[in-house]
Design a protein around this motif. Structure first.
Motif, PDB file in Angstrom:
ATOM      1  N   ILE A  20       6.026 -55.592 -41.905  1.00 44.09           N
ATOM      2  CA  ILE A  20       6.705 -55.112 -40.693  1.00 44.09           C
ATOM      3  C   ILE A  20       5.941 -55.555 -39.449  1.00 44.09           C
ATOM      4  N   LYS A  21       4.608 -55.419 -39.465  1.00 47.74           N
ATOM      5  CA  LYS A  21       3.790 -55.815 -38.308  1.00 47.74           C
ATOM      6  C   LYS A  21       3.908 -57.316 -38.040  1.00 47.74           C
ATOM      7  N   VAL A  22       3.783 -58.121 -39.093  1.00 47.02           N
ATOM      8  CA  VAL A  22       3.888 -59.572 -38.924  1.00 47.02           C
ATOM      9  C   VAL A  22       5.303 -59.935 -38.494  1.00 47.02           C
ATOM     10  N   GLY A  23       6.296 -59.302 -39.092  1.00 47.21           N
ATOM     11  CA  GLY A  23       7.682 -59.556 -38.729  1.00 47.21           C
ATOM     12  C   GLY A  23       7.975 -59.223 -37.278  1.00 47.21           C
ATOM     13  N   SER A  24       7.399 -58.140 -36.783  1.00 52.20           N
ATOM     14  CA  SER A  24       7.640 -57.784 -35.379  1.00 52.20           C
ATOM     15  C   SER A  24       6.896 -58.725 -34.432  1.00 52.20           C
ATOM     16  N   ALA A  25       5.809 -59.331 -34.917  1.00 52.17           N
ATOM     17  CA  ALA A  25       5.040 -60.252 -34.066  1.00 52.17           C
ATOM     18  C   ALA A  25       5.645 -61.651 -34.043  1.00 52.17           C
ATOM     19  N   ILE A  26       6.098 -62.144 -35.190  1.00 48.24           N
ATOM     20  CA  ILE A  26       6.584 -63.538 -35.239  1.00 48.24           C
ATOM     21  C   ILE A  26       8.072 -63.644 -35.582  1.00 48.24           C
ATOM     22  N   GLY A  27       8.690 -62.552 -35.946  1.00 50.68           N
ATOM     23  CA  GLY A  27      10.108 -62.577 -36.297  1.00 50.68           C
ATOM     24  C   GLY A  27      10.318 -62.504 -37.796  1.00 50.68           C
ATOM     25  N   GLY A  28      11.503 -62.105 -38.173  1.00 46.07           N
ATOM     26  CA  GLY A  28      11.811 -61.892 -39.587  1.00 46.07           C
ATOM     27  C   GLY A  28      11.870 -63.171 -40.397  1.00 46.07           C
TER      28      GLY A  28
END
Length: 130
Positions: A20-28
């Motif tokens: 979730i953290k990585v997804g919110s930083a770079i996108g899904g």
């Protein structure tokens, strides 16, 4: 047994949190692509390292020696491959440590020291079933 339960509970929670953290930083989509790329790179490492170890085992057996170190390497590579199947960044990072020969040597050294300390303390109990 309780420690294993906590580990099995904590790892998925940590993995979901990091995704979730990585997804919110770079996108899904980039996050999914990154997870896929790491898994593909890991699968390549598992395949190449696995075949290398298999050749070493064959060589040791052909010379009449027990391939104990190579079998341990094979087990660590298998464990790394299994960890790569699990989606997530932490398990992929740990899997890479099992797959790279230099870090695998460190893991084997640590396992040897741990085993020696357990044996010195009498930490293993042998049960005989008759």
């Amino acid at each position: 047994m309780f420690k294993l339960f906590l580990l099995l509970l904590a790892v998925p929670v940590l993995e979901i949190y990091l995704i979730i953290k990585v997804g919110s930083a770079i996108g899904g989509l980039p996050t999914a692509a990154l997870l896929l790329a790491v898994s593909l790179a890991g699968a390549f490492l598992v395949r190449s390292q696995g075949f290398r170890i298999l050749d070493q085992v064959r060589g040791e057996l052909a010379q009449g020696r027990l391939p104990a170190a190579q079998l341990l390497d094979g087990a660590l590579i298998l464990l790394g491959g299994l960890l790569l199947v699990l989606p997530g960044f932490c398990t992929d990072l740990i899997a890479i440590f099992f797959l790279i020969p230099a870090t695998r040597r460190l893991i084997k050294l640590w396992l040897g020291l741990w085993l020696q300390s357990r044996l010195a303390r009498g930490g293993f109990l042998v049960r005989r079933h008759y």
